[in-house]
Write an enzyme that holds these catalytic residues in place. Sequence first.
Site, PDB file in Angstrom:
ATOM      1  N   GLY A  48       0.999  -1.211  -0.156  1.00  0.00           N
ATOM      2  CA  GLY A  48       0.078   0.017  -0.056  1.00  0.00           C
ATOM      3  C   GLY A  48       0.785   1.311  -0.041  1.00  0.00           C
ATOM      4  N   THR A  49       0.398   2.284  -0.410  1.00  0.00           N
ATOM      5  CA  THR A  49       1.102   3.450  -0.600  1.00  0.00           C
ATOM      6  C   THR A  49       0.971   4.766   0.125  1.00  0.00           C
ATOM      7  OG1 THR A  49       0.162   3.456  -2.794  1.00  0.00           O
ATOM      8  CG2 THR A  49       2.320   2.847  -2.699  1.00  0.00           C
ATOM      9  N   THR A  50       0.181   5.718  -0.604  1.00  0.00           N
ATOM     10  CA  THR A  50       0.024   7.000   0.139  1.00  0.00           C
ATOM     11  C   THR A  50      -1.042   7.260   1.301  1.00  0.00           C
ATOM     12  OG1 THR A  50       1.319   7.708  -1.894  1.00  0.00           O
ATOM     13  CG2 THR A  50       0.516   9.467  -0.463  1.00  0.00           C
ATOM     14  N   ALA A 223       3.251   4.183  -7.845  1.00  0.00           N
ATOM     15  CA  ALA A 223       2.590   3.296  -6.837  1.00  0.00           C
ATOM     16  C   ALA A 223       1.451   3.711  -6.348  1.00  0.00           C
ATOM     17  CB  ALA A 223       3.628   2.697  -5.783  1.00  0.00           C
TER      18      ALA A 223
END
EC number: 3.4.25.1
Lengths: 279, 291
Positions: A48-50, A223
């Site tokens: 998972g990213t931001t 991403a």
Amino acid sequence: MSESRIPAAFMTPGTSSFADFLTAQSPDLLPGSVQGGSANLGDIAPHGTTIVAATFPGGVIIAGDRRATQGNLIAERDMRKVYPADEYSAVGIAGSAGLAIELVKLFQTELEHYEKIEGTTLSIEGKASRLSALIRSNLPMAMQGLVVVPLFVGFDPDTGSGRIYGYDPTGGRYEQTSYSGVGSGSLFAKGSLKKLYREDLDEATLVAVLIQALYDAADDDSATGGPDLSRKLFPIVHVITADGGRTLPDAEVGAVAEAVITGRLQRPDGPIAELEGGQ
Amino acid sequence: MSTPFYVSPEQLMRDRADFARKGISRGRALVSLQFADGIVFASENPSAALHKVSEIYDRIAFAAVGRYNEFENLRIAGVRLADMRGYAYDRRDVTGRGLANAYAQTLGTIFSSGGEKPYEVELFVGEIGDSAADDQLYRLTYDGQVVDEHGFAAIGGAAEAVGGYLKERYTEGASLEDAIKLAVAALGHTDTDDREIAAKDLEVAVLDRNRTQPRKFRRIRPATLVEILGAVSGTAELEDAKPAAAEKSAAEETATEDSAEKSGEKSADEAPLAPPADDDDGEPPIAPPVD
């Protein structure tokens, strides 16, 4: 609960921490309890990213994009990375997705368990510390590339304001002022927030600012997923005030996201911050 | 060397049951009532911190009378069981029936084992469903019996008098306010007279299916209780600088007074408990909450 007599451990006075109880009784149920050797496992599971978060007078808002990636592939387009931890706090997760979701579930149970056993809720610092401990227990996995880095936010009834805590993979806990972000796109999101954030923004404006920041993150970080108009997938936005927490409905976030995208059609780099002297 | 002697199993069990009943009957009664939107639990409990009624899980509550340290142990075990199961499986997999069974097995084992003192507790496990027909209320006794109750039930000292009072007056589908009024009136009822219990001495909590959160347990705060009870708590609130609440309450006062003579005849045959032995100041000794 089909066992006959409740096992002695359940009836022994002791901890009011669910995680501690689990560690003693069923360590196999803990996130990351499986040891995977020494290989770098960073690519075996989606990432998972931001996540971004910011405070406003009387509360705090946390927002996360929906993309999970695995190497250069998009693993999930509709992943949820922002979860309410209890009524007055929430956690956003970046890093190894599967572990992070388990960790959130454990954290949610931990807070609720404490509340039920003790008859009172933990302080906001107490909650943040418990999350530290859970992350620290994941350190062996983090060393193998399965890093979990959350962003924790909550409303503090003692100060009447929102609080934000960032973490490192060793469980180090750092309180953030005003705004923060975590994940691969957070570099860009925080740059965006730095220009757009004001301390006196109201709730609706702050939601727009956070979505601008997520848009900027998606713009430069592969991403991070931007608002997906064709699939109607919008960031998850969770607002916490003295009245408790609520996740904004998709329609509400969608309207803001569409406004942001419409603006970007005119000006791809987004809103311009005023220069010194007001120009 | 001690002389071996024989005690018949019947006698042994009778003695243990007498012992447990005696302990329980020293405390006050606790009632549980189904109303339109869930289940309400009420008891007389002057302590604001030591609870007799607690949340176990989303739709499940626990209420108990008797020895505090013993039912507190059971409560914590229940919370641990429920949280463990909900965490390992899913929240929907935690059921009141499962919990009641675990308690029953535990109490039953303790009661019939020679090595342990029987628990001096009686408890409710309540679970609400999507409608009143799906609500479940289990009453568990010190020896591990489980009784599936419907509508209302009372446990603790004076349970028969209180239960008899409820039996006369209970109606299905009542509002929360009416259910609380009835519960509190029942708690104050004895064979000889009716007492008014001050709102600050009451512990009232509900499982309310109308709550939007998944966790349906909610305590009713004293201020809300004063509002609901009006007459019953009015006089006691006078000293609490709330004259307004007391004033409007006077009108309703007669509603609960005609009950004294009715309950006497029905208590003898269905009594699960001995009548209160001592004067009614007696909660069993209260231990501080465990860590």
